[in-house]
Design a protein around this motif. Sequence first.
Motif, short mmCIF file in Angstrom:
data_model
loop_
_atom_site.label_atom_id
_atom_site.label_comp_id
_atom_site.label_asym_id
_atom_site.label_seq_id
_atom_site.Cartn_x
_atom_site.Cartn_y
_atom_site.Cartn_z
N GLY A 120 14.89 16.68 3.23
CA GLY A 120 15.16 17.87 4.02
C GLY A 120 14.11 18.15 5.07
N ASN A 121 12.92 17.55 4.94
CA ASN A 121 11.86 17.77 5.91
C ASN A 121 12.08 16.85 7.11
N CYS A 122 12.83 17.34 8.07
CA CYS A 122 13.21 16.55 9.25
C CYS A 122 12.00 16.15 10.08
N GLN A 123 10.97 16.99 10.11
CA GLN A 123 9.76 16.69 10.87
C GLN A 123 9.08 15.44 10.29
N SER A 124 8.94 15.39 8.97
CA SER A 124 8.32 14.22 8.33
C SER A 124 9.18 12.98 8.52
N GLU A 125 10.46 13.12 8.30
CA GLU A 125 11.34 11.96 8.44
C GLU A 125 11.29 11.40 9.87
N ALA A 126 11.31 12.27 10.86
CA ALA A 126 11.25 11.82 12.25
C ALA A 126 9.94 11.10 12.55
N PHE A 127 8.84 11.63 12.03
CA PHE A 127 7.53 11.00 12.26
C PHE A 127 7.51 9.59 11.67
N TRP A 128 7.93 9.46 10.43
CA TRP A 128 7.87 8.15 9.77
C TRP A 128 8.86 7.17 10.39
N THR A 129 10.03 7.65 10.77
CA THR A 129 11.01 6.77 11.42
C THR A 129 10.45 6.27 12.75
N LYS A 130 9.85 7.17 13.52
CA LYS A 130 9.23 6.80 14.81
C LYS A 130 8.16 5.74 14.61
N ASN A 131 7.53 5.75 13.45
CA ASN A 131 6.45 4.81 13.16
C ASN A 131 6.92 3.57 12.40
N GLY A 132 8.22 3.31 12.46
CA GLY A 132 8.74 2.04 11.96
C GLY A 132 9.09 1.98 10.49
N PHE A 133 9.07 3.11 9.80
CA PHE A 133 9.44 3.13 8.38
C PHE A 133 10.95 3.33 8.27
N VAL A 134 11.54 2.69 7.26
CA VAL A 134 12.97 2.82 7.02
C VAL A 134 13.20 3.24 5.57
N GLY A 188 10.70 17.14 -9.54
CA GLY A 188 10.77 18.48 -10.11
C GLY A 188 11.03 19.54 -9.06
N SER A 189 10.06 19.83 -8.21
CA SER A 189 10.22 20.88 -7.21
C SER A 189 10.79 20.35 -5.89
N TYR A 190 10.89 19.03 -5.74
CA TYR A 190 11.48 18.44 -4.54
C TYR A 190 11.91 17.01 -4.85
N THR A 191 12.71 16.45 -3.97
CA THR A 191 13.12 15.06 -4.10
C THR A 191 12.42 14.26 -3.01
N ALA A 192 11.75 13.18 -3.41
CA ALA A 192 11.06 12.30 -2.45
C ALA A 192 12.01 11.18 -2.03
N ARG A 198 3.33 -4.75 2.99
CA ARG A 198 4.22 -3.59 3.15
C ARG A 198 3.42 -2.30 2.98
N ALA A 199 3.95 -1.24 3.59
CA ALA A 199 3.45 0.11 3.33
C ALA A 199 4.65 0.92 2.89
N ARG A 200 4.44 1.78 1.92
CA ARG A 200 5.52 2.57 1.34
C ARG A 200 5.06 4.02 1.23
N LEU A 201 6.01 4.94 1.23
CA LEU A 201 5.70 6.36 1.10
C LEU A 201 6.96 7.10 0.69
N GLY A 202 6.81 8.37 0.42
CA GLY A 202 7.96 9.24 0.16
C GLY A 202 7.78 10.53 0.93
N PHE A 203 8.85 10.98 1.57
CA PHE A 203 8.80 12.30 2.22
C PHE A 203 9.75 13.23 1.49
N ALA A 204 9.48 14.52 1.56
CA ALA A 204 10.31 15.51 0.88
C ALA A 204 11.66 15.62 1.57
N ALA A 229 0.88 -1.18 0.00
CA ALA A 229 0.00 0.00 0.00
C ALA A 229 0.91 1.23 0.00
N PHE A 230 0.55 2.23 -0.78
CA PHE A 230 1.36 3.45 -0.88
C PHE A 230 0.60 4.60 -0.24
N ILE A 231 1.25 5.25 0.71
CA ILE A 231 0.67 6.44 1.35
C ILE A 231 1.22 7.65 0.60
#
Length: 166
Positions: free
Chosen positions: A132-146, A155-159, A124-130, A89-91
């Motif tokens: 440089g966005n440390c807030q998003s990365e910390a949230f997803w890491t806390k929730n077991g994503f690697v 284009g305007s950002y790297t996921a 599995r669950a998969r996603l992409g965060f922008a 599943a992709f979030i």
Amino acid sequence: MEPAGLSSRYGARRLCDSDVGAVYRLSAGNPIFYKYCPPCVTLESIREDMKVLPPGKSGEDKFYVGFFDGSMLTAVMDLILKYPNDETAFIGLFMVDSASQGKGTGTAIIEECLCFLKRQGLRRARLGFAKGNCQSEAFWTKNGFVRTGEEVNNGSYTAVVMERVL
């Protein structure tokens, strides 16, 4: 899949055009997200997000879901089933109302959703965060994503792609 099964704590349902204003208010309250993932939210960008699909997917696999505490929209999730493969599943988006952040709300919703998806046979669950966005990365890491090691230039950002085994 019935979206109501995604949460026992919140009312979960597919969002529709009449919900665009509520989604806009929730989104506009999260300026950090748009700092790293431009452009800023508009009513039209929300309408587009409600419809946009990855290649090879149909509308039956897309769930643009709102999580409600009574009548208040607490969180929004763009969920694509069986993408990029049949066991994943992709979030595409997950955003919590700013007033509900830092209280465990997002973590509770994600945990319930992932348990439900596992019961539906997904692995599995998969996603992409922008990047440089440390807030998003910390949230997803806390929730077991690697991190998978994959990055996608949008284009305007790297996921930065992350994944969690269910």
